[in-house]
Design a protein around this motif. Sequence first.
Motif, PDB file in Angstrom:
ATOM      1  N   GLU A  65      14.809  50.307 -29.771  1.00 32.78           N
ATOM      2  CA  GLU A  65      15.634  50.824 -28.684  1.00 32.78           C
ATOM      3  C   GLU A  65      16.467  52.033 -29.076  1.00 32.78           C
ATOM      4  N   HIS A  66      16.182  52.622 -30.205  1.00 31.39           N
ATOM      5  CA  HIS A  66      16.979  53.744 -30.709  1.00 31.39           C
ATOM      6  C   HIS A  66      16.424  55.062 -30.217  1.00 31.39           C
ATOM      7  N   GLY A  67      16.328  55.391 -29.045  1.00 28.92           N
ATOM      8  CA  GLY A  67      15.673  56.521 -28.460  1.00 28.92           C
ATOM      9  C   GLY A  67      15.775  57.853 -29.168  1.00 28.92           C
ATOM     10  N   ARG A  91       8.895  47.760 -40.375  1.00 30.65           N
ATOM     11  CA  ARG A  91       8.296  46.873 -41.383  1.00 30.65           C
ATOM     12  C   ARG A  91       9.035  46.968 -42.709  1.00 30.65           C
ATOM     13  N   LEU A  92       9.511  48.152 -43.044  1.00 27.64           N
ATOM     14  CA  LEU A  92      10.176  48.383 -44.325  1.00 27.64           C
ATOM     15  C   LEU A  92      11.600  47.848 -44.349  1.00 27.64           C
ATOM     16  N   PHE A  93      12.392  48.175 -43.329  1.00 27.57           N
ATOM     17  CA  PHE A  93      13.819  47.850 -43.356  1.00 27.57           C
ATOM     18  C   PHE A  93      14.204  46.569 -42.618  1.00 27.57           C
ATOM     19  N   VAL A  94      13.546  46.253 -41.527  1.00 28.03           N
ATOM     20  CA  VAL A  94      13.898  45.058 -40.764  1.00 28.03           C
ATOM     21  C   VAL A  94      13.135  43.839 -41.285  1.00 28.03           C
ATOM     22  N   VAL A 139      18.914  55.439 -37.009  1.00 26.99           N
ATOM     23  CA  VAL A 139      17.660  54.699 -36.899  1.00 26.99           C
ATOM     24  C   VAL A 139      17.969  53.235 -36.611  1.00 26.99           C
ATOM     25  N   TYR A 140      18.944  52.673 -37.351  1.00 27.78           N
ATOM     26  CA  TYR A 140      19.356  51.289 -37.147  1.00 27.78           C
ATOM     27  C   TYR A 140      20.857  51.166 -37.334  1.00 27.78           C
ATOM     28  N   GLU A 141      21.448  50.240 -36.600  1.00 27.52           N
ATOM     29  CA  GLU A 141      22.809  49.804 -36.875  1.00 27.52           C
ATOM     30  C   GLU A 141      22.711  48.749 -37.968  1.00 27.52           C
ATOM     31  N   ASN A 179      27.237  53.177 -45.203  1.00 29.42           N
ATOM     32  CA  ASN A 179      27.722  54.213 -44.319  1.00 29.42           C
ATOM     33  C   ASN A 179      27.969  53.557 -42.964  1.00 29.42           C
ATOM     34  N   ARG A 180      28.305  54.329 -41.962  1.00 32.93           N
ATOM     35  CA  ARG A 180      28.531  53.731 -40.637  1.00 32.93           C
ATOM     36  C   ARG A 180      27.261  53.204 -40.010  1.00 32.93           C
ATOM     37  N   ARG A 181      26.131  53.837 -40.318  1.00 30.40           N
ATOM     38  CA  ARG A 181      24.847  53.454 -39.732  1.00 30.40           C
ATOM     39  C   ARG A 181      23.737  53.977 -40.637  1.00 30.40           C
ATOM     40  N   LEU A 182      22.518  53.500 -40.434  1.00 28.16           N
ATOM     41  CA  LEU A 182      21.380  53.997 -41.194  1.00 28.16           C
ATOM     42  C   LEU A 182      20.778  55.170 -40.434  1.00 28.16           C
ATOM     43  N   THR A 183      20.817  56.345 -41.038  1.00 27.63           N
ATOM     44  CA  THR A 183      20.264  57.538 -40.405  1.00 27.63           C
ATOM     45  C   THR A 183      18.818  57.743 -40.846  1.00 27.63           C
TER      46      THR A 183
END
Length: 183
Positions: A2-4, A20-23, A153-155, A166-170
């Motif tokens: 959902e990260h448009g 697949r890699l991070f989640v 990319v992800y929270e 960091n605040r979020r994954l860019t």
Amino acid sequence: MEHGIRFIVEYPEIGDLLHRLFVNRELDEWYKNKCAEKIKVPDEFNQIKGLKKIEVRDLNNPSGEINIHLQDLSGENGFHLEQQINMKVSKLVPVYVLDYSYSLRHDLIDGAYDIVGTAESLEFIQGTNYINKIMQEKGFIELSYLYDYYDTVYEWSELPHIQPFNRRLTLGDALFTDVLELL
């Protein structure tokens, strides 16, 4: 996902790989093997107009750096300009990002005035056009520092198996830094 963000929407196969890699964390061994690979500098880079030298910084990491030094320019009244195109290349997916550094000196001043920024000289513009042409022919995609690199990319709440830093994954973090800390 959902990260448009533009890049992931435009290249869904990269979005699937990141998921697949991070989640799912199902590609840890693949990740370690990719990080151990060496960056290959295209032979065509030796044809860059005004090339002085090419330096490669490549460690066991998700990315490597190719620093392209152009010939120094000397101007009137003792001015001296060094120009360098800095290229980060991801080992995980075929993407890269460019930035530029200048070092301005004058005979009357100790030290240098160092600037990082956009391609402002003819040599940088020509070099960038040539690099982009070669990389595109080799199947690579240029990421924009302004629009892609810092996109979320992800929270962190979506990545329970990764320590937040960091605040979020860019996108830049995901493709160029060792976020998984497996190395």
